[in-house]
Motif scaffolding. Structure first.
Motif, PDB file in Angstrom:
ATOM      1  N   GLY A 365      20.015  43.963  26.359  1.00 11.55           N
ATOM      2  CA  GLY A 365      19.207  44.502  25.339  1.00 11.55           C
ATOM      3  C   GLY A 365      19.366  45.825  24.821  1.00 11.55           C
ATOM      4  N   LEU A 366      19.468  46.659  26.256  1.00  9.17           N
ATOM      5  CA  LEU A 366      19.905  48.152  25.752  1.00  9.17           C
ATOM      6  C   LEU A 366      21.286  48.294  25.300  1.00  9.17           C
ATOM      7  N   ALA A 367      22.312  47.566  25.702  1.00 13.36           N
ATOM      8  CA  ALA A 367      23.614  47.541  25.155  1.00 13.36           C
ATOM      9  C   ALA A 367      23.673  47.217  23.691  1.00 13.36           C
ATOM     10  N   THR A 368      22.872  46.718  23.016  1.00 10.77           N
ATOM     11  CA  THR A 368      22.910  46.480  21.777  1.00 10.77           C
ATOM     12  C   THR A 368      21.779  47.147  20.879  1.00 10.77           C
ATOM     13  N   MET A 369      21.012  48.016  21.513  1.00 10.12           N
ATOM     14  CA  MET A 369      19.931  49.113  20.998  1.00 10.12           C
ATOM     15  C   MET A 369      20.666  50.183  20.234  1.00 10.12           C
ATOM     16  N   PRO A 370      20.420  50.426  18.863  1.00  2.43           N
ATOM     17  CA  PRO A 370      21.092  51.743  18.279  1.00  2.43           C
ATOM     18  C   PRO A 370      20.474  52.785  19.006  1.00  2.43           C
ATOM     19  N   GLY A 371      21.213  54.050  19.301  1.00  2.00           N
ATOM     20  CA  GLY A 371      20.800  55.359  19.753  1.00  2.00           C
ATOM     21  C   GLY A 371      20.479  55.274  21.400  1.00  2.00           C
ATOM     22  N   ILE A 372      20.828  54.168  21.921  1.00  2.00           N
ATOM     23  CA  ILE A 372      20.940  54.051  23.271  1.00  2.00           C
ATOM     24  C   ILE A 372      22.210  53.882  24.146  1.00  2.00           C
ATOM     25  N   GLU A 373      22.423  54.726  24.852  1.00  4.65           N
ATOM     26  CA  GLU A 373      23.866  54.621  25.708  1.00  4.65           C
ATOM     27  C   GLU A 373      23.489  54.115  27.056  1.00  4.65           C
ATOM     28  N   LEU A 374      23.887  52.821  27.398  1.00  2.33           N
ATOM     29  CA  LEU A 374      24.004  52.216  28.623  1.00  2.33           C
ATOM     30  C   LEU A 374      25.154  52.761  29.509  1.00  2.33           C
ATOM     31  N   LEU A 375      24.671  53.564  30.460  1.00  5.60           N
ATOM     32  CA  LEU A 375      25.639  54.358  31.176  1.00  5.60           C
ATOM     33  C   LEU A 375      26.090  53.468  32.690  1.00  5.60           C
ATOM     34  N   LEU A 376      25.084  52.669  32.960  1.00 14.11           N
ATOM     35  CA  LEU A 376      25.475  51.982  34.380  1.00 14.11           C
ATOM     36  C   LEU A 376      24.581  50.775  34.585  1.00 14.11           C
ATOM     37  N   GLY A 377      25.259  49.921  35.048  1.00  7.04           N
ATOM     38  CA  GLY A 377      24.221  48.687  35.592  1.00  7.04           C
ATOM     39  C   GLY A 377      24.291  47.406  34.602  1.00  7.04           C
ATOM     40  N   PRO A 378      23.597  46.539  35.262  1.00  2.00           N
ATOM     41  CA  PRO A 378      22.899  46.498  36.316  1.00  2.00           C
ATOM     42  C   PRO A 378      23.718  46.507  37.577  1.00  2.00           C
ATOM     43  N   GLN A 379      23.560  47.559  38.561  1.00  3.74           N
ATOM     44  CA  GLN A 379      24.217  47.410  39.888  1.00  3.74           C
ATOM     45  C   GLN A 379      23.042  46.960  40.854  1.00  3.74           C
ATOM     46  N   LEU A 380      22.981  45.945  41.458  1.00  2.00           N
ATOM     47  CA  LEU A 380      22.002  45.198  42.009  1.00  2.00           C
ATOM     48  C   LEU A 380      20.906  44.872  40.943  1.00  2.00           C
ATOM     49  N   THR A 381      19.823  45.856  40.766  1.00  2.00           N
ATOM     50  CA  THR A 381      18.839  45.661  39.719  1.00  2.00           C
ATOM     51  C   THR A 381      18.468  47.052  39.258  1.00  2.00           C
ATOM     52  N   VAL A 382      19.642  48.033  39.532  1.00  2.54           N
ATOM     53  CA  VAL A 382      19.206  49.476  38.857  1.00  2.54           C
ATOM     54  C   VAL A 382      20.059  49.553  37.567  1.00  2.54           C
ATOM     55  N   ILE A 383      19.605  50.097  36.666  1.00  2.00           N
ATOM     56  CA  ILE A 383      19.996  50.395  35.159  1.00  2.00           C
ATOM     57  C   ILE A 383      19.802  51.788  34.894  1.00  2.00           C
ATOM     58  N   LEU A 384      20.753  52.559  34.557  1.00  2.00           N
ATOM     59  CA  LEU A 384      20.872  53.955  33.966  1.00  2.00           C
ATOM     60  C   LEU A 384      21.325  53.802  32.485  1.00  2.00           C
ATOM     61  N   PHE A 385      20.460  54.577  31.754  1.00  2.00           N
ATOM     62  CA  PHE A 385      20.597  54.665  30.225  1.00  2.00           C
ATOM     63  C   PHE A 385      20.003  55.855  29.728  1.00  2.00           C
ATOM     64  N   ARG A 386      20.549  56.256  28.248  1.00  2.00           N
ATOM     65  CA  ARG A 386      20.419  57.538  27.708  1.00  2.00           C
ATOM     66  C   ARG A 386      19.881  57.259  26.249  1.00  2.00           C
ATOM     67  N   PRO A 387      18.831  57.859  25.879  1.00  2.00           N
ATOM     68  CA  PRO A 387      18.527  57.911  24.432  1.00  2.00           C
ATOM     69  C   PRO A 387      19.305  58.975  23.632  1.00  2.00           C
ATOM     70  N   THR A 388      20.346  58.840  22.763  1.00  2.00           N
ATOM     71  CA  THR A 388      21.340  59.766  22.423  1.00  2.00           C
ATOM     72  C   THR A 388      20.587  60.745  21.480  1.00  2.00           C
ATOM     73  N   ARG A 389      19.500  60.613  20.908  1.00  2.00           N
ATOM     74  CA  ARG A 389      18.705  61.307  19.911  1.00  2.00           C
ATOM     75  C   ARG A 389      17.448  62.278  20.378  1.00  2.00           C
ATOM     76  N   MET A 390      17.552  62.269  21.712  1.00  2.00           N
ATOM     77  CA  MET A 390      16.116  62.756  22.350  1.00  2.00           C
ATOM     78  C   MET A 390      16.842  64.113  23.197  1.00  2.00           C
ATOM     79  N   SER A 391      15.999  64.969  23.169  1.00  2.00           N
ATOM     80  CA  SER A 391      16.243  66.188  24.154  1.00  2.00           C
ATOM     81  C   SER A 391      15.476  65.799  25.292  1.00  2.00           C
ATOM     82  N   GLU A 392      15.707  66.672  26.508  1.00  2.00           N
ATOM     83  CA  GLU A 392      15.194  66.495  27.671  1.00  2.00           C
ATOM     84  C   GLU A 392      13.621  66.458  27.874  1.00  2.00           C
ATOM     85  N   ASP A 393      13.317  67.665  26.878  1.00  2.00           N
ATOM     86  CA  ASP A 393      11.781  67.410  26.826  1.00  2.00           C
ATOM     87  C   ASP A 393      11.132  66.488  26.125  1.00  2.00           C
TER      88      ASP A 393
END
Length: 444
Positions: A365-393
């Motif tokens: 679902g994350l992989a098809t979500m606009p504005g979301i970059e799926l970075l890794l996973g799932p490895q076992l059951t861990v998923i890493l992703f990033r919202p491309t339009r958000m600052s860290e704050d």
């Protein structure tokens, strides 16, 4: 003689009724954490010379203490590696406390120890270990790693006749406890850079083995990224160099029960020690870590305590105090044993496979979500992703709002120096549609 601690039967019934309801309902996902300034006026005067009585003390627990804690057992608690205990294991844990079993030696806890050893044997069988395998349940992964690596150094000293402080080789994705353990042991830590997926290869490790190395630590599911190191290659390297191979499977070792994930652990049958935390992905309550040695004798050689007041302990039977850095212990492995006995090992395999499928569905679902970059996973059951339009704050503010509301506990971490979000699925009742619905608010 009068009872110095009178306690009315109705107070016990109130506790049992509350416990029954809590187990049936599960935890409230909202988090009402309060700082010292808020808690001190309520709890600060709770311990007095005369006491406040059972009713008032239990009210403080149910109305102040519990609501100010974070309920990691909820299906939307997906940060860190949360606990997701089954109702059977939680119920039994309450009974276990009442039983008051001392499980440090066979004299005090024979039946409990025998049952715990059955649960340890199940895990050892998943790893493909021989009859010589055995160990003990300790409080958590840090104590498990410390006990295993102390046994490793003692074993290496006997083999090599070296008495130097020694070094531990591990991945850059190794759990923080490895460095903590090394500080306690006064040992060096040699860190090998993991690859782009967080995995340490045997080839990379071989280039960094120092002369004073006594152990290699392989990740059996890295906490931050879920990676499983090249255990088979590291087992070859350990054998070549005369080293101990320890597998830190505190989170990921439970995946051995799922045939679809078992291949990632090829080579574990040649490791020398292993930890798995039942309170992570084996649906048991806090606190419990299964520490297992492929040859239990090495654990006993390192940890067995001697003293005149211990001379009466029966040394012909299995004494759990001999296998880790402890003496007194509760039978903390029994809730896992009970739930395994109630539901059977097939139910565990199915539940762990369910969490894998949940993680796969969320990642898809994350992989098809606009504005979301799926970075890794799932490895076992861990998923890493990033919202491309958000600052860290903005990421921090989003995470804080949703954890306070109880909608989702999804907190930031860092991956390759960048702030990202991390999910870790260990609760078979987590619903992908519910999680994805909340995650879509990242793109609005």
């Amino acid at each position: 003689m009068s009872d110095p601690f009178p306690f009315p039967p109705e107070a016990t019934r109130e506790m049992l009724n509350w416990t029954e309801q809590r187990i049936a309902d599960g935890p409230d996902p909202t988090h009402g954490a309060q700082g010292f300034a808020a808690l001190e006026p309520v709890l600060g005067g709770s311990i007095t010379a005369k006491g406040m009585g059972a009713d008032r003390a239990f009210d403080l627990f149910t109305q102040t203490i519990v609501p100010s804690t974070r309920p990691f057992g909820h299906p939307t608690s997906l940060s860190f590696v949360a606990s997701a205990p089954s109702r059977a294991a939680l119920s039994f844990d309450a009974a276990l406390g009442a039983a008051g079993i001392f499980a440090g030696n066979w004299d005090g806890g024979a039946g409990a120890i025998h049952a715990e050893n059955q649960a340890l044997r199940w895990i050892a069988d998943l790893a493909g270990w021989p009859d010589s395998a055995g160990g003990v349940f300790v409080a958590g992964g840090t104590l498990g790693n410390l006990s295993a690596l102390h046994a490793a150094r003692e074993w290496h000293r006997r083999q090599s006749r070296r008495r130097d402080r020694g070094a531990i080789l591990c991945s850059s994705e190794a759990h923080s406890s490895i460095r903590a353990v090394a500080r306690v042991m006064d040992a060096d830590v040699i860190v090998v850079d993991a690859n782009d997926t967080g995995r340490m290869s045997a080839g990379a490790a071989a280039r960094h083995v120092p002369p004073n190395c006594f152990a290699i630590v392989a990740n059996g599911g890295a906490t931050n990224c879920g990676a499983v190191d090249d255990i088979a290659g590291l087992a070859d390297l350990a054998r070549e160099k005369g080293l101990w191979l320890h597998v830190d499977g505190a989170y990921g070792g439970a995946a051995l029960a799922d045939p679809a994930m078992r291949k990632a652990f090829d080579g574990i049958e040649r490791a020398d020690s292993l930890i798995v935390d039942p309170h992570k992905w084996l649906f048991a309550p806090y606190d419990s870590c299964a520490l297992i040695y492929r040859d239990a004798g090495h654990g006993a050689a390192a940890h067995g305590q001697q003293a005149v007041y211990l001379d009466t302990v029966d040394k012909t039977h299995w004494n759990p105090s001999d296998y880790a850095l402890h003496l007194t212990r509760r039978a903390r492995g029994l809730p896992l044993w009970y739930a395994l006995a109630v539901h059977g090992t097939e139910a565990y395999a199915k539940a762990i496979a369910t969490t894998r499928k949940v993680a796969e569905e969320i990642a898809a679902g994350l992989a098809t979500m606009p504005g979301i970059e799926l970075l890794l996973g799932p490895q076992l059951t861990v998923i890493l992703f990033r919202p491309t339009r958000m600052s860290e704050d903005q990421m921090v503010a989003w995470a804080e709002g949703h954890r306070r509301s109880g909608a989702l506990l999804c907190l930031p971490t860092r991956w390759r120096g960048e702030m990202v979000f991390r999910l870790c699925i260990v609760n078979a009742e987590t619903r992908p549609t519910e999680v994805l619905s909340t995650l879509r608010t990242l793109t609005r």
